[in-house]
Write a protein that holds these residues in place. Sequence first.
Motif, PDB file in Angstrom:
ATOM      1  N   GLY A 101       6.772  24.428  14.032  1.00  0.00           N
ATOM      2  CA  GLY A 101       5.565  25.108  13.605  1.00  0.00           C
ATOM      3  C   GLY A 101       4.298  24.472  14.148  1.00  0.00           C
ATOM      4  N   HIS A 102       3.182  25.076  13.805  1.00  0.00           N
ATOM      5  CA  HIS A 102       1.868  24.597  14.212  1.00  0.00           C
ATOM      6  C   HIS A 102       0.861  25.136  13.209  1.00  0.00           C
ATOM      7  CE1 HIS A 102       1.376  28.646  15.848  1.00  0.00           C
ATOM      8  NE2 HIS A 102       2.551  28.472  16.414  1.00  0.00           N
ATOM      9  N   ALA A 103      -0.390  24.873  13.433  1.00  0.00           N
ATOM     10  CA  ALA A 103      -1.415  25.253  12.458  1.00  0.00           C
ATOM     11  C   ALA A 103      -1.567  26.763  12.318  1.00  0.00           C
ATOM     12  CB  ALA A 103      -2.749  24.642  12.867  1.00  0.00           C
ATOM     13  N   ASP A 104      -1.275  27.526  13.345  1.00  0.00           N
ATOM     14  CA  ASP A 104      -1.488  28.973  13.313  1.00  0.00           C
ATOM     15  C   ASP A 104      -0.208  29.777  13.081  1.00  0.00           C
ATOM     16  OD1 ASP A 104      -4.180  28.589  13.829  1.00  0.00           O
ATOM     17  OD2 ASP A 104      -3.858  28.567  15.991  1.00  0.00           O
ATOM     18  N   ILE A 105       0.871  29.144  12.661  1.00  0.00           N
ATOM     19  CA  ILE A 105       2.130  29.866  12.469  1.00  0.00           C
ATOM     20  C   ILE A 105       2.041  30.722  11.204  1.00  0.00           C
ATOM     21  CG2 ILE A 105       3.301  28.081  11.137  1.00  0.00           C
ATOM     22  CD1 ILE A 105       5.831  28.746  12.818  1.00  0.00           C
ATOM     23  N   THR A 106       2.604  31.910  11.278  1.00  0.00           N
ATOM     24  CA  THR A 106       2.600  32.793  10.117  1.00  0.00           C
ATOM     25  C   THR A 106       3.772  32.452   9.207  1.00  0.00           C
ATOM     26  OG1 THR A 106       3.972  34.457  11.194  1.00  0.00           O
ATOM     27  CG2 THR A 106       1.573  34.669  11.467  1.00  0.00           C
ATOM     28  N   LYS A 107       3.684  32.913   7.987  1.00  0.00           N
ATOM     29  CA  LYS A 107       4.756  32.668   7.024  1.00  0.00           C
ATOM     30  C   LYS A 107       6.056  33.309   7.508  1.00  0.00           C
ATOM     31  CE  LYS A 107       5.993  33.325   2.201  1.00  0.00           C
ATOM     32  NZ  LYS A 107       5.593  33.884   0.906  1.00  0.00           N
ATOM     33  N   TYR A 108       5.953  34.502   8.061  1.00  0.00           N
ATOM     34  CA  TYR A 108       7.137  35.196   8.561  1.00  0.00           C
ATOM     35  C   TYR A 108       7.830  34.385   9.662  1.00  0.00           C
ATOM     36  CZ  TYR A 108      10.041  38.542  11.016  1.00  0.00           C
ATOM     37  OH  TYR A 108      11.106  39.146  11.627  1.00  0.00           O
ATOM     38  N   ASP A 109       7.041  33.867  10.614  1.00  0.00           N
ATOM     39  CA  ASP A 109       7.627  33.079  11.706  1.00  0.00           C
ATOM     40  C   ASP A 109       8.281  31.810  11.188  1.00  0.00           C
ATOM     41  OD1 ASP A 109       6.862  34.910  13.632  1.00  0.00           O
ATOM     42  OD2 ASP A 109       4.958  33.883  14.042  1.00  0.00           O
ATOM     43  N   TRP A 110       7.628  31.143  10.237  1.00  0.00           N
ATOM     44  CA  TRP A 110       8.176  29.899   9.697  1.00  0.00           C
ATOM     45  C   TRP A 110       9.495  30.148   8.979  1.00  0.00           C
ATOM     46  CZ3 TRP A 110       9.225  27.695   4.911  1.00  0.00           C
ATOM     47  CH2 TRP A 110       9.445  26.319   4.928  1.00  0.00           C
ATOM     48  N   VAL A 111       9.542  31.193   8.159  1.00  0.00           N
ATOM     49  CA  VAL A 111      10.768  31.522   7.424  1.00  0.00           C
ATOM     50  C   VAL A 111      11.869  31.956   8.393  1.00  0.00           C
ATOM     51  CG1 VAL A 111      11.767  33.121   5.741  1.00  0.00           C
ATOM     52  CG2 VAL A 111       9.569  32.076   5.298  1.00  0.00           C
ATOM     53  N   THR A 112      11.503  32.683   9.429  1.00  0.00           N
ATOM     54  CA  THR A 112      12.483  33.102  10.428  1.00  0.00           C
ATOM     55  C   THR A 112      13.105  31.887  11.120  1.00  0.00           C
ATOM     56  OG1 THR A 112      11.317  35.178  10.790  1.00  0.00           O
ATOM     57  CG2 THR A 112      12.825  34.477  12.507  1.00  0.00           C
ATOM     58  N   HIS A 113      12.278  30.907  11.481  1.00  0.00           N
ATOM     59  CA  HIS A 113      12.803  29.685  12.093  1.00  0.00           C
ATOM     60  C   HIS A 113      13.748  28.949  11.143  1.00  0.00           C
ATOM     61  CE1 HIS A 113      10.535  29.836  15.748  1.00  0.00           C
ATOM     62  NE2 HIS A 113       9.368  29.812  15.131  1.00  0.00           N
ATOM     63  N   GLN A 114      13.397  28.893   9.866  1.00  0.00           N
ATOM     64  CA  GLN A 114      14.234  28.210   8.891  1.00  0.00           C
ATOM     65  C   GLN A 114      15.589  28.910   8.754  1.00  0.00           C
ATOM     66  OE1 GLN A 114      13.512  25.285   7.385  1.00  0.00           O
ATOM     67  NE2 GLN A 114      11.748  25.330   8.720  1.00  0.00           N
ATOM     68  N   HIS A 115      15.585  30.221   8.690  1.00  0.00           N
ATOM     69  CA  HIS A 115      16.843  30.958   8.564  1.00  0.00           C
ATOM     70  C   HIS A 115      17.705  30.785   9.814  1.00  0.00           C
ATOM     71  CE1 HIS A 115      15.033  32.921   5.087  1.00  0.00           C
ATOM     72  NE2 HIS A 115      16.240  33.395   4.799  1.00  0.00           N
ATOM     73  N   ARG A 116      17.093  30.864  10.980  1.00  0.00           N
ATOM     74  CA  ARG A 116      17.868  30.697  12.221  1.00  0.00           C
ATOM     75  C   ARG A 116      18.462  29.300  12.319  1.00  0.00           C
ATOM     76  NH1 ARG A 116      13.764  33.902  15.974  1.00  0.00           N
ATOM     77  NH2 ARG A 116      14.594  35.966  15.623  1.00  0.00           N
ATOM     78  N   ASP A 117      17.705  28.290  11.916  1.00  0.00           N
ATOM     79  CA  ASP A 117      18.222  26.926  11.938  1.00  0.00           C
ATOM     80  C   ASP A 117      19.404  26.773  10.983  1.00  0.00           C
ATOM     81  OD1 ASP A 117      16.347  26.200  13.794  1.00  0.00           O
ATOM     82  OD2 ASP A 117      15.033  25.164  12.368  1.00  0.00           O
ATOM     83  N   THR A 118      19.304  27.404   9.820  1.00  0.00           N
ATOM     84  CA  THR A 118      20.386  27.335   8.840  1.00  0.00           C
ATOM     85  C   THR A 118      21.644  28.017   9.374  1.00  0.00           C
ATOM     86  OG1 THR A 118      18.797  27.312   7.038  1.00  0.00           O
ATOM     87  CG2 THR A 118      21.057  27.912   6.484  1.00  0.00           C
ATOM     88  N   TYR A 119      21.487  29.214   9.922  1.00  0.00           N
ATOM     89  CA  TYR A 119      22.647  29.925  10.469  1.00  0.00           C
ATOM     90  C   TYR A 119      23.267  29.160  11.632  1.00  0.00           C
ATOM     91  CZ  TYR A 119      21.238  33.991   7.697  1.00  0.00           C
ATOM     92  OH  TYR A 119      20.923  34.832   6.679  1.00  0.00           O
ATOM     93  N   ALA A 120      22.443  28.587  12.494  1.00  0.00           N
ATOM     94  CA  ALA A 120      22.968  27.811  13.623  1.00  0.00           C
ATOM     95  C   ALA A 120      23.719  26.583  13.136  1.00  0.00           C
ATOM     96  CB  ALA A 120      21.828  27.406  14.552  1.00  0.00           C
ATOM     97  N   SER A 121      23.233  25.958  12.084  1.00  0.00           N
ATOM     98  CA  SER A 121      23.908  24.791  11.538  1.00  0.00           C
ATOM     99  C   SER A 121      25.261  25.171  10.941  1.00  0.00           C
ATOM    100  CB  SER A 121      23.027  24.138  10.471  1.00  0.00           C
ATOM    101  OG  SER A 121      23.669  23.027   9.923  1.00  0.00           O
ATOM    102  N   ILE A 122      25.298  26.286  10.237  1.00  0.00           N
ATOM    103  CA  ILE A 122      26.563  26.741   9.651  1.00  0.00           C
ATOM    104  C   ILE A 122      27.571  27.069  10.740  1.00  0.00           C
ATOM    105  CG2 ILE A 122      27.633  28.624   8.348  1.00  0.00           C
ATOM    106  CD1 ILE A 122      25.059  28.684   6.633  1.00  0.00           C
ATOM    107  N   VAL A 123      27.139  27.775  11.769  1.00  0.00           N
ATOM    108  CA  VAL A 123      28.047  28.145  12.859  1.00  0.00           C
ATOM    109  C   VAL A 123      28.496  26.896  13.628  1.00  0.00           C
ATOM    110  CG1 VAL A 123      28.162  29.358  15.077  1.00  0.00           C
ATOM    111  CG2 VAL A 123      27.194  30.488  13.085  1.00  0.00           C
ATOM    112  N   GLY A 124      27.626  25.918  13.756  1.00  0.00           N
ATOM    113  CA  GLY A 124      27.941  24.725  14.531  1.00  0.00           C
ATOM    114  C   GLY A 124      28.806  23.708  13.825  1.00  0.00           C
ATOM    115  N   HIS A 125      28.888  23.755  12.506  1.00  0.00           N
ATOM    116  CA  HIS A 125      29.708  22.808  11.750  1.00  0.00           C
ATOM    117  C   HIS A 125      30.946  23.533  11.225  1.00  0.00           C
ATOM    118  CE1 HIS A 125      25.787  20.767  11.710  1.00  0.00           C
ATOM    119  NE2 HIS A 125      26.530  19.668  11.712  1.00  0.00           N
ATOM    120  N   ALA A 126      32.063  23.254  11.833  1.00  0.00           N
ATOM    121  CA  ALA A 126      33.307  23.961  11.510  1.00  0.00           C
ATOM    122  C   ALA A 126      33.721  23.834  10.045  1.00  0.00           C
ATOM    123  CB  ALA A 126      34.425  23.490  12.431  1.00  0.00           C
TER     124      ALA A 126
END
Length: 87
Positions: A24-49
């Motif tokens: 993130g950065h100072a101008d990130i929107t709430k939608y973008d921040w939440v989207t990044h968090q969800h994608r990171d969570t899904y990637a972590s789940i897929v990456g850990h067997a």
Amino acid sequence: MSSELRYTANTQLEHLHARYTGTGHADITKYDWVTHQHRDTYASIVGHAPLLSYLALADGEATGRVKFEMTEKMLQPCGPPPKKEED
């Protein structure tokens, strides 16, 4: 002196933002921040067997199906983006 100026806190922060897009950065929107968090969570789940197997067992599905669904959810994890206001 110029080599010291190259490694200021600002340039280090810019480097981190370029390397890790979800930080993130100072101008990130709430939608973008939440989207990044969800994608990171899904990637972590897929990456850990073991975690993927646990979710598959809890849902009563095959691990391949859960992996596919998590990968599909990464496209738009929070739905379509909100409409931008025109200035």
